[in-house]
Design an enzyme around this catalytic site. Sequence first.
Site, short mmCIF file in Angstrom:
data_model
loop_
_atom_site.label_atom_id
_atom_site.label_comp_id
_atom_site.label_asym_id
_atom_site.label_seq_id
_atom_site.Cartn_x
_atom_site.Cartn_y
_atom_site.Cartn_z
N CYS A 77 -31.43 24.84 24.00
CA CYS A 77 -31.08 23.43 23.82
C CYS A 77 -31.66 23.00 22.49
O CYS A 77 -32.88 23.01 22.30
CB CYS A 77 -31.62 22.60 24.96
SG CYS A 77 -31.52 20.82 24.65
N CYS A 228 -26.09 16.57 22.47
CA CYS A 228 -26.35 17.98 22.80
C CYS A 228 -26.52 18.71 21.47
O CYS A 228 -25.58 18.76 20.66
CB CYS A 228 -25.21 18.57 23.61
SG CYS A 228 -25.34 20.36 23.85
#
Length: 326
Positions: A77, A228
């Site tokens: 991530c 994101c």
Amino acid sequence: MLIDLIKCHGSNNDFLLIDETERNYKFDDFKRRDLALALCDREKSLGADGILFIRPSKVADAQYRIFNSDGTEASMCGNGLRCAGRYVCEKLGVEEAVIETLKANLKVKKHEEIFSDIPTYQVEISPVTFDLKDLPLNLEQDTLLQEKIPALSEELIFTALAVPNPHLTTVVSKEQLESELQTELSEKVNQPNDLFPDGVNVSFIRLLEKGSIFVRTYERGVGYTNACGTAMSASALVTCLMNENEMDQPINVYNNGGMVQCAVHKEEGTYKIDLIGNATFVYSAQIEVDFTVKGMMAEILEQEDFNENIQYEKLQDHAKEYLSKF
């Protein structure tokens, strides 16, 4: 059990950070999953998109693992890596470090501020692959570069890639972005389906002007988030392949949580992406967790604010003002 944590965010993609090297928590993956399910619940607990677990590493300065709010583990991530990278750098008293992730050891370093008084870090997003088997995406071809997937849509043109999380991207109009199209498509490919057996992150990209794009992502295992990191990186790369943006040049990537910058590089036939943005610490806390209770119980014993979000809100206002022109 007493657990110390930090609430943090990158582009308001928010996390709880737990340093497993500070205390001998002895978490197994079942407990990490249970913590994510319980603590990330926004209605009943602290609330977050996931938990970052900082662990010792034999091959890097630290290892980090991320568990999504639904209890699943993500390969990587980008927004979370900035927060984890800042934590590790400050703990070690350095300005750059190497963080071990599930797929690669990635560089992270302190960067000049992306906006006034915003703690800013640059992280490496790699490896990048376009092989459909790496997502996986079940089509009778090796790659999908600016092509239609008739089973999903007759109007959208897709590019699929893994960075290393799997991503399906498409450039859309303002009208398409504001429609229900993304929700319908994302829910379809993240429920049992023949195309994406493991699900996929779905990003809608809107071209704003040279050097600036807007990205909204439906994240596998989470749903819509404010941003994101790997999706913004993948989207920046896709716009470079379309010749809408330039390699090796910073691209402003706006999102619902603010903005970051991405720079796409090609070296010896492979791509890597620099993701540059905030790593904001919201508060530190100590909680007491009882794993023996069904659903797990957690109680906040202490909490101390960092007061960094006040300045970040100014970056958000700047981003909203810019986006209002389009």
